[in-house]
Design an enzyme around this catalytic site. Sequence first.
Site, PDB file in Angstrom:
ATOM      1  N   LYS A   1      11.004  -2.896  26.805  1.00  0.00           N
ATOM      2  CA  LYS A   1      11.235  -2.167  25.542  1.00  0.00           C
ATOM      3  C   LYS A   1      10.880  -3.011  24.315  1.00  0.00           C
ATOM      4  O   LYS A   1      11.694  -3.199  23.406  1.00  0.00           O
ATOM      5  CB  LYS A   1      12.682  -1.681  25.455  1.00  0.00           C
TER       6      LYS A   1
HETATM    7  O1  LIG Z   1      15.857   6.208  28.199  1.00  0.00           O
HETATM    8  C1  LIG Z   1      16.061   5.252  28.940  1.00  0.00           C
HETATM    9  C2  LIG Z   1      15.175   4.194  29.041  1.00  0.00           C
HETATM   10  C3  LIG Z   1      15.433   3.207  29.950  1.00  0.00           C
HETATM   11  N1  LIG Z   1      16.547   3.229  30.731  1.00  0.00           N
HETATM   12  C4  LIG Z   1      16.719   2.125  31.708  1.00  0.00           C
HETATM   13  O2  LIG Z   1      16.628   2.676  33.022  1.00  0.00           O
HETATM   14  C5  LIG Z   1      17.607   2.078  33.874  1.00  0.00           C
HETATM   15  C6  LIG Z   1      18.599   3.132  34.315  1.00  0.00           C
HETATM   16  O3  LIG Z   1      19.523   2.602  35.220  1.00  0.00           O
HETATM   17  P1  LIG Z   1      20.519   3.532  36.102  1.00  0.00           P
HETATM   18  O4  LIG Z   1      21.395   2.528  36.779  1.00  0.00           O
HETATM   19  O5  LIG Z   1      19.669   4.313  37.070  1.00  0.00           O
HETATM   20  O6  LIG Z   1      21.251   4.391  35.147  1.00  0.00           O
HETATM   21  C7  LIG Z   1      18.210   0.937  33.058  1.00  0.00           C
HETATM   22  O7  LIG Z   1      17.412  -0.206  33.280  1.00  0.00           O
HETATM   23  C8  LIG Z   1      18.048   1.388  31.634  1.00  0.00           C
HETATM   24  O8  LIG Z   1      17.959   0.327  30.722  1.00  0.00           O
HETATM   25  C9  LIG Z   1      17.403   4.275  30.628  1.00  0.00           C
HETATM   26  O9  LIG Z   1      18.430   4.354  31.344  1.00  0.00           O
HETATM   27  N2  LIG Z   1      17.137   5.272  29.739  1.00  0.00           N
END
Ligand SMILES: O=c1ccn([C@@H]2O[C@H](COP(=O)(O)O)[C@@H](O)[C@H]2O)c(=O)[nH]1
Length: 308
Positions: A105
């Site tokens: 990001k």
């Molecule tokens: O909009 C967003 C962008 C990035 N993320 C990232 O994805 C994973 C989600 O993790 P889970 O454990 O499956 O919830 C995490 O690395 C976030 O920083 C997001 O969730 N939403």
Amino acid sequence: MINKLVDKIKQKDAPIVVGLDPMLDYVPNFIKEEAFNQFGETLEGAGEAIWQYNKAIIDATHDLIPAVKPQIAMYEQFGIEGIKAFNKTVEYCRQKDLVIIGDIKRGDIGSTSKAYAVGHIGRVQVGKNSFCPFKEDFVTVNPYLGSDGVNPFIDVCKEEKKGIFVLVKTSNPSSGEFQDRLIDNRPLYEIVGEKVNMWGSECMGDEYSYVGAVVGATYPKMGETLRKIMPKAMILVPGYGAQGGKAEDLKCFFNEDGLGAIINSSRGIICAYKNDKYKDKGITEMNFADASRMAVIDMIEDINSAIK
Ligand SMILES: O=c1ccn([C@@H]2O[C@H](COP(=O)(O)O)[C@@H](O)[C@H]2O)c(=O)[nH]1
């Protein structure tokens, strides 16, 4: 790289990505004990623990999946030792021929964005030598500093045939605070989606563009609109599983060809061993990686049955 991602999704019939987000709390005790015996309760010990945890999960799942998405924050919290674990993880995933999406990001003013881009998906020049320091295939980019911040990434994508996923509509509860604000009667995320479509038209792979988008599984209606605004963008969809996104809401993120989206799950896969569903199938901390494999198989089945 977008062609490789599309091919691997087709080959494995799996439009999913495993998020490698190793918080120390998620790492089974026996791995932490081994790492701490060797390096003490230090940043080095933490780095070793998260690397061993990742390695076991990659070994157990790599044949089923096209891609992984290491979240750099989980590594950065341990400083240099965490970054070493990030690099080892990326190298290991490359050996397994997985596509690597660095969830970093980034996005800044032009020269700083250029430094991020060359460091993560490009090459940095040192005298007569050039190096690829981090070696991801894609990275996530924050577009809210404008084109100045995104263009350096696009330049590197063109040189290296790598890719980016631009944050358009994020999955978190407060994402609407700014992203849904109306400008000339249109939500900001739609305007960013149009920009992604425009940036992407300049760097097309065979079917999809090197410039993709991030749109949260938690906002399916917006996903449907954005799918139409960016027909050639691969959409990276976080928010499935732990954040409440459901397979039945995901069809609208895909194109008619059954492609165009890749769904991420991080905690749902890497912490599967804590889930009663898998404990009932003989999973304990000791065979935690088997639970991750079971969770990947279940996720692929869940998503494919909802989108086909
Ligand atoms: O909009 C967003 C962008 C990035 N993320 C990232 O994805 C994973 C989600 O993790 P889970 O454990 O499956 O919830 C995490 O690395 C976030 O920083 C997001 O969730 N939403």
